[in-house]
Design a protein around this motif. Structure first.
Motif, PDB file in Angstrom:
ATOM      1  N   LYS A  13      50.210  60.971  21.935  1.00 39.82           N
ATOM      2  CA  LYS A  13      49.051  61.869  22.021  1.00 39.82           C
ATOM      3  C   LYS A  13      48.254  61.852  20.722  1.00 39.82           C
ATOM      4  N   SER A  14      48.939  61.727  19.606  1.00 42.79           N
ATOM      5  CA  SER A  14      48.261  61.644  18.315  1.00 42.79           C
ATOM      6  C   SER A  14      47.448  60.361  18.207  1.00 42.79           C
ATOM      7  N   LYS A  15      47.980  59.270  18.753  1.00 41.83           N
ATOM      8  CA  LYS A  15      47.257  57.994  18.743  1.00 41.83           C
ATOM      9  C   LYS A  15      45.965  58.116  19.541  1.00 41.83           C
ATOM     10  N   LYS A  16      46.043  58.761  20.694  1.00 41.59           N
ATOM     11  CA  LYS A  16      44.846  58.974  21.504  1.00 41.59           C
ATOM     12  C   LYS A  16      43.824  59.801  20.724  1.00 41.59           C
ATOM     13  N   LEU A  20      39.939  58.775  19.334  1.00 39.45           N
ATOM     14  CA  LEU A  20      38.748  59.599  19.556  1.00 39.45           C
ATOM     15  C   LEU A  20      38.113  60.025  18.230  1.00 39.45           C
ATOM     16  N   LEU A  21      38.952  60.376  17.270  1.00 38.68           N
ATOM     17  CA  LEU A  21      38.440  60.758  15.952  1.00 38.68           C
ATOM     18  C   LEU A  21      37.795  59.572  15.237  1.00 38.68           C
ATOM     19  N   GLY A  22      38.335  58.380  15.436  1.00 42.36           N
ATOM     20  CA  GLY A  22      37.734  57.177  14.852  1.00 42.36           C
ATOM     21  C   GLY A  22      36.341  56.929  15.416  1.00 42.36           C
ATOM     22  N   ASP A  23      36.193  57.129  16.719  1.00 42.47           N
ATOM     23  CA  ASP A  23      34.883  57.013  17.348  1.00 42.47           C
ATOM     24  C   ASP A  23      33.930  58.070  16.784  1.00 42.47           C
ATOM     25  N   LEU A  24      34.428  59.283  16.617  1.00 46.30           N
ATOM     26  CA  LEU A  24      33.626  60.361  16.043  1.00 46.30           C
ATOM     27  C   LEU A  24      33.207  60.013  14.611  1.00 46.30           C
ATOM     28  N   LEU A  25      34.118  59.436  13.849  1.00 43.35           N
ATOM     29  CA  LEU A  25      33.832  59.018  12.481  1.00 43.35           C
ATOM     30  C   LEU A  25      32.688  58.000  12.448  1.00 43.35           C
ATOM     31  N   SER A  26      32.698  57.063  13.374  1.00 39.96           N
ATOM     32  CA  SER A  26      31.611  56.081  13.455  1.00 39.96           C
ATOM     33  C   SER A  26      30.275  56.768  13.696  1.00 39.96           C
ATOM     34  N   LEU A  57      21.658  68.871   5.491  1.00 39.47           N
ATOM     35  CA  LEU A  57      22.302  68.214   6.630  1.00 39.47           C
ATOM     36  C   LEU A  57      23.192  67.069   6.165  1.00 39.47           C
ATOM     37  N   TYR A  58      22.672  66.172   5.335  1.00 35.82           N
ATOM     38  CA  TYR A  58      23.510  65.025   4.963  1.00 35.82           C
ATOM     39  C   TYR A  58      24.684  65.435   4.090  1.00 35.82           C
ATOM     40  N   ASN A  59      24.527  66.459   3.267  1.00 31.60           N
ATOM     41  CA  ASN A  59      25.673  66.953   2.492  1.00 31.60           C
ATOM     42  C   ASN A  59      26.757  67.509   3.415  1.00 31.60           C
ATOM     43  N   ASN A  60      26.351  68.222   4.449  1.00 30.43           N
ATOM     44  CA  ASN A  60      27.285  68.771   5.422  1.00 30.43           C
ATOM     45  C   ASN A  60      27.988  67.641   6.190  1.00 30.43           C
ATOM     46  N   LEU A  61      27.232  66.629   6.577  1.00 28.91           N
ATOM     47  CA  LEU A  61      27.815  65.498   7.305  1.00 28.91           C
ATOM     48  C   LEU A  61      28.824  64.742   6.451  1.00 28.91           C
ATOM     49  N   LEU A  62      28.532  64.607   5.166  1.00 29.60           N
ATOM     50  CA  LEU A  62      29.454  63.909   4.265  1.00 29.60           C
ATOM     51  C   LEU A  62      30.798  64.627   4.184  1.00 29.60           C
ATOM     52  N   VAL A  63      30.777  65.938   4.124  1.00 28.51           N
ATOM     53  CA  VAL A  63      32.019  66.724   4.119  1.00 28.51           C
ATOM     54  C   VAL A  63      32.801  66.472   5.403  1.00 28.51           C
ATOM     55  N   LYS A  64      32.110  66.482   6.517  1.00 27.15           N
ATOM     56  CA  LYS A  64      32.771  66.280   7.808  1.00 27.15           C
ATOM     57  C   LYS A  64      33.348  64.873   7.937  1.00 27.15           C
ATOM     58  N   ILE A  65      32.633  63.884   7.434  1.00 30.00           N
ATOM     59  CA  ILE A  65      33.146  62.506   7.456  1.00 30.00           C
ATOM     60  C   ILE A  65      34.495  62.445   6.739  1.00 30.00           C
ATOM     61  N   ASP A  66      34.572  63.066   5.581  1.00 32.54           N
ATOM     62  CA  ASP A  66      35.814  63.070   4.815  1.00 32.54           C
ATOM     63  C   ASP A  66      36.915  63.829   5.566  1.00 32.54           C
ATOM     64  N   GLU A  67      36.577  64.960   6.150  1.00 32.64           N
ATOM     65  CA  GLU A  67      37.576  65.743   6.899  1.00 32.64           C
ATOM     66  C   GLU A  67      38.107  64.976   8.102  1.00 32.64           C
ATOM     67  N   ILE A  68      37.233  64.291   8.812  1.00 35.27           N
ATOM     68  CA  ILE A  68      37.663  63.517   9.985  1.00 35.27           C
ATOM     69  C   ILE A  68      38.575  62.375   9.557  1.00 35.27           C
ATOM     70  N   GLU A  70      40.401  62.175   6.882  1.00 38.08           N
ATOM     71  CA  GLU A  70      41.678  62.735   6.430  1.00 38.08           C
ATOM     72  C   GLU A  70      42.521  63.250   7.592  1.00 38.08           C
ATOM     73  N   ARG A  71      41.869  63.732   8.648  1.00 38.09           N
ATOM     74  CA  ARG A  71      42.621  64.177   9.829  1.00 38.09           C
ATOM     75  C   ARG A  71      43.274  62.980  10.512  1.00 38.09           C
ATOM     76  N   ILE A  72      42.557  61.867  10.579  1.00 39.94           N
ATOM     77  CA  ILE A  72      43.124  60.635  11.147  1.00 39.94           C
ATOM     78  C   ILE A  72      44.371  60.243  10.364  1.00 39.94           C
ATOM     79  N   LEU A  73      44.296  60.301   9.041  1.00 34.25           N
ATOM     80  CA  LEU A  73      45.445  59.989   8.195  1.00 34.25           C
ATOM     81  C   LEU A  73      46.595  60.976   8.425  1.00 34.25           C
ATOM     82  N   THR A  74      46.266  62.251   8.534  1.00 30.19           N
ATOM     83  CA  THR A  74      47.285  63.286   8.757  1.00 30.19           C
ATOM     84  C   THR A  74      48.022  63.048  10.065  1.00 30.19           C
ATOM     85  N   LEU A  75      47.309  62.547  11.065  1.00 31.09           N
ATOM     86  CA  LEU A  75      47.924  62.278  12.369  1.00 31.09           C
ATOM     87  C   LEU A  75      48.690  60.956  12.399  1.00 31.09           C
TER      88      LEU A  75
END
Length: 158
Positions: A13-16, A20-26, A57-68, A70-75
């Motif tokens: 389930k984490s792989k799935k 999805l998170l990788g697609d979101l990151l793109s 907007l771009y500053n906010n997006l940059l934070v989210k890119i990093d969070e996504i 890092e979440r992929i790594l955490t999983l």
């Protein structure tokens, strides 16, 4: 017996979720670069207002890119860092309307709509995986971006 990752979630389930998170990151990565273009190239009567809003907007997006990422790594997976992959995988496309405020905002709303659809799918998938961390992240993003859609849409109706 189910295989669990390092944070106690089902590996399959984490792989799935990481796919999805990788697609979101793109999608976030392309949206981020578009927002930089809007910020750099905007001109006209609303320059001062939009220049600042696009920077926020771009500053906010940059934070989210990093969070996504890092979440992929955490999983237990690795996030892609290749822009060529982002371009191939993203539903959000590179913008060519970066100096027109009206067109830029229309593209921002369209990009946010794309992200909202993807994040709602991840929200449902994370619920199924008992992944509270990813679930909370997506819930926060959705709430924030729904408000942004409303605000940008209100601007267009001026």
């Amino acid at each position: 017996m189910k295989s669990l990752n390092s944070i106690g979630l089902d590996t399959e389930k984490s792989k799935k979720l990481t796919d999805l998170l990788g697609d979101l990151l793109s999608n976030y990565s392309i949206f981020y670069q578009n927002a930089r273009g809007y910020h750099w190239n905007i001109h006209g009567d609303d320059f001062f207002v939009l220049h600042q809003k696009f920077e926020e907007l771009y500053n906010n997006l940059l934070v989210k890119i990093d969070e996504i990422a890092e979440r992929i790594l955490t999983l237990g997976n690795k996030p892609s860092h290749q822009f060529s992959k982002y371009l191939m995988d993203s539903n959000i496309k590179e913008s060519s309307q970066v100096s027109n405020g009206q067109k830029s905002i229309e593209e921002i709303i369209k990009s946010l709509d794309t992200l909202l659809v993807k994040q709602r799918l991840i929200l449902k998938t994370s619920e199924d995986a008992d992944d509270s961390g990813t679930n909370a992240l997506m819930s926060d993003y959705i709430r924030e971006q729904e408000k942004l859609v409303w605000m940008y849409s209100a601007y267009l109706k001026v």
